[in-house]
Write an enzyme that holds these catalytic residues in place. Structure first.
Site, short mmCIF file in Angstrom:
data_model
loop_
_atom_site.label_atom_id
_atom_site.label_comp_id
_atom_site.label_asym_id
_atom_site.label_seq_id
_atom_site.Cartn_x
_atom_site.Cartn_y
_atom_site.Cartn_z
N TYR A 99 1.23 22.50 38.30
CA TYR A 99 0.47 22.32 37.03
C TYR A 99 1.29 21.33 36.02
O TYR A 99 0.78 20.59 35.32
CB TYR A 99 0.06 23.53 36.21
CG TYR A 99 -1.07 24.06 36.99
CD1 TYR A 99 -2.41 23.58 36.63
CD2 TYR A 99 -1.00 25.30 37.63
CE1 TYR A 99 -3.49 24.11 37.41
CE2 TYR A 99 -2.12 25.77 38.42
CZ TYR A 99 -3.25 25.18 38.13
OH TYR A 99 -4.45 25.91 38.83
N ARG A 124 0.19 18.03 37.44
CA ARG A 124 -1.08 17.70 37.25
C ARG A 124 -1.28 17.20 35.67
O ARG A 124 -1.97 16.41 35.33
CB ARG A 124 -2.03 18.81 37.24
CG ARG A 124 -2.24 19.58 38.83
CD ARG A 124 -2.80 18.57 39.71
NE ARG A 124 -2.30 17.54 40.11
CZ ARG A 124 -1.00 17.55 40.82
NH1 ARG A 124 -0.60 18.87 41.38
NH2 ARG A 124 -0.59 16.44 41.35
N HIS A 169 -12.88 25.83 32.29
CA HIS A 169 -11.72 26.59 33.29
C HIS A 169 -10.37 26.38 32.59
O HIS A 169 -9.34 26.08 33.30
CB HIS A 169 -11.80 25.89 34.58
CG HIS A 169 -12.94 26.35 35.37
ND1 HIS A 169 -13.43 25.48 36.36
CD2 HIS A 169 -13.84 27.29 35.30
CE1 HIS A 169 -14.66 26.11 36.83
NE2 HIS A 169 -14.76 27.33 36.39
N SER A 174 -19.42 19.83 42.81
CA SER A 174 -19.92 20.11 43.84
C SER A 174 -20.93 21.42 43.53
O SER A 174 -21.64 21.76 44.57
CB SER A 174 -19.01 20.48 45.07
OG SER A 174 -18.10 21.41 44.44
P1 NAD Z 1 -15.14 19.53 43.42
O1 NAD Z 1 -13.98 19.00 43.73
O2 NAD Z 1 -15.75 20.92 44.07
O3 NAD Z 1 -16.66 18.72 43.29
C1 NAD Z 1 -16.39 17.49 42.94
C2 NAD Z 1 -17.83 16.45 43.24
O4 NAD Z 1 -17.51 15.43 42.64
C3 NAD Z 1 -18.25 16.53 44.51
O5 NAD Z 1 -19.55 16.94 44.83
C4 NAD Z 1 -18.08 14.94 44.57
O6 NAD Z 1 -19.11 14.40 45.70
C5 NAD Z 1 -18.16 14.38 43.31
N1 NAD Z 1 -17.68 13.04 43.00
C6 NAD Z 1 -16.46 12.39 43.93
N2 NAD Z 1 -16.28 11.30 43.45
C7 NAD Z 1 -17.26 11.05 42.20
C8 NAD Z 1 -17.33 9.92 41.32
N3 NAD Z 1 -16.53 8.79 41.42
N4 NAD Z 1 -18.44 10.21 40.39
C9 NAD Z 1 -19.28 11.47 40.36
N5 NAD Z 1 -18.92 12.39 41.19
C10 NAD Z 1 -17.96 12.16 42.04
O7 NAD Z 1 -15.12 19.60 41.79
P2 NAD Z 1 -15.79 20.62 40.69
O8 NAD Z 1 -17.11 21.02 41.01
O9 NAD Z 1 -15.29 20.31 39.46
O10 NAD Z 1 -14.88 22.08 40.98
C11 NAD Z 1 -13.61 22.11 41.17
C12 NAD Z 1 -12.70 22.89 40.03
O11 NAD Z 1 -11.79 21.96 40.26
C13 NAD Z 1 -12.88 22.96 38.78
O12 NAD Z 1 -12.84 24.06 38.38
C14 NAD Z 1 -11.73 22.25 38.17
O13 NAD Z 1 -11.03 23.15 37.34
C15 NAD Z 1 -10.75 21.99 38.93
N6 NAD Z 1 -10.21 20.43 39.16
C16 NAD Z 1 -10.12 19.82 37.83
C17 NAD Z 1 -9.84 18.48 38.12
C18 NAD Z 1 -9.70 17.65 36.51
O14 NAD Z 1 -9.47 18.32 35.59
N7 NAD Z 1 -10.02 16.36 36.63
C19 NAD Z 1 -9.27 17.80 39.12
C20 NAD Z 1 -9.51 18.56 40.33
C21 NAD Z 1 -10.01 19.88 40.42
#
Ligand code: NAD
Length: 227
Positions: free
Chosen positions: A53, A56, A104, A172
């Site tokens: 983290y 991150r 989250h 997703s």
């Molecule tokens: P996920 O990874 O499950 O899904 C991401 C979705 O984004 C996919 O359906 C994908 O097709 C779509 N995607 C990819 N590129 C895109 C774009 N340019 N524009 C729009 N959509 C796009 O992510 P989730 O559903 O957020 O669940 C994952 C968990 O991961 C969350 O709880 C979060 O806390 C954590 N997470 C957070 C971060 C962050 O804070 N940036 C990064 C990674 C994971």
């Protein structure tokens, strides 16, 4: 004023340079989720979790909001806008959104490992292994790990129930209970899903799908909202 609730996931931050974890390899930056994002992982190997983290957090601090974050903030000029995000980054806030509810947690904050209600801003970009809360317990990242309760689901569901338009972007819809928010919309609420993968997502038939990246979807969203 029309109320727009925007529910975002990791996909919205992809074009800022932060990867999702549900890519083709199912890993998040080379780690299995169970290794770094569960209470068991913290018990087993707190150094690894803290290091993960800390990295991150550094990644988050070196990137900037993209056009989609900025567009969602600009909508406040014409609508009553509320963002609910699964993201732990602070890109919505930095883009200027004034109402952001994190489901989250927030990577730039720390919490007591004894009492999740004790939350602190982090000075700098790291939580050191010897940092403790006011109760003397180690500080951990202020993120909701898999298997933990999601206290902000209650206010989030209330916001969605009041929405006239519900925009779901870059998620997703596989992480529960967050994914259930879709089913809190009132009858007549317009639901729009933005995701390059939208055609593959299991979503109700009455939903408008914009199968593009978040920044590319802006023009389509503007057109739909203007009608
Ligand atoms: P996920 O990874 O499950 O899904 C991401 C979705 O984004 C996919 O359906 C994908 O097709 C779509 N995607 C990819 N590129 C895109 C774009 N340019 N524009 C729009 N959509 C796009 O992510 P989730 O559903 O957020 O669940 C994952 C968990 O991961 C969350 O709880 C979060 O806390 C954590 N997470 C957070 C971060 C962050 O804070 N940036 C990064 C990674 C994971």
């Amino acid at each position: 004023m029309k109320k727009i609730v925007i529910f975002t996931g990791a996909g919205v931050s992809v074009e800022s340079g932060l990867p999702t974890f549900r890519g083709t390899d199912g890993l998040w930056e080379g780690h299995r989720i169970e290794e770094v994002a569960t209470p068991e992982a913290w018990q087993r190997n707190p150094e690894l979790v803290q290091r993960f983290y800390n990295q991150r957090r550094k990644d988050c601090m070196r990137v900037i909001p993209n056009a989609a974050h900025r567009y969602f903030a600009e909508l406040e000029q014409d609508y009553d806008v509320h963002v609910i995000t699964q993201n732990i980054d602070d890109l919505h806030e930095r883009a200027g959104s004034s109402s952001v509810l994190h489901l989250h947690g927030e990577i730039r904050k720390a919490q007591s490992s004894k009492d999740a209600g004790l939350v602190y801003p982090i000075a700098g970009d790291e939580i050191k292994m010897d940092s403790v809360c006011e109760l003397g317990s180690p500080l951990r990242p202020h993120v909701v790990w898999f298997g933990e309760a999601v206290p902000n689901m209650v206010p989030a569901a209330k916001l969605v129930e009041e929405a006239d338009v519900f925009i779901v972007a870059g998620t997703s819809l596989q992480v529960y209970p967050a994914a259930n928010l879709l089913y809190h919309c009132k009858p007549g609420c317009q639901i729009i899903i933005v995701d390059p993968n939208a055609k593959q997502l299991a979503i109700p038939a009455n939903v408008i799908k914009i199968p593009h990246s978040a920044t590319k979807a802006i023009d389509y969203l503007a057109e739909i909202l203007s009608k």
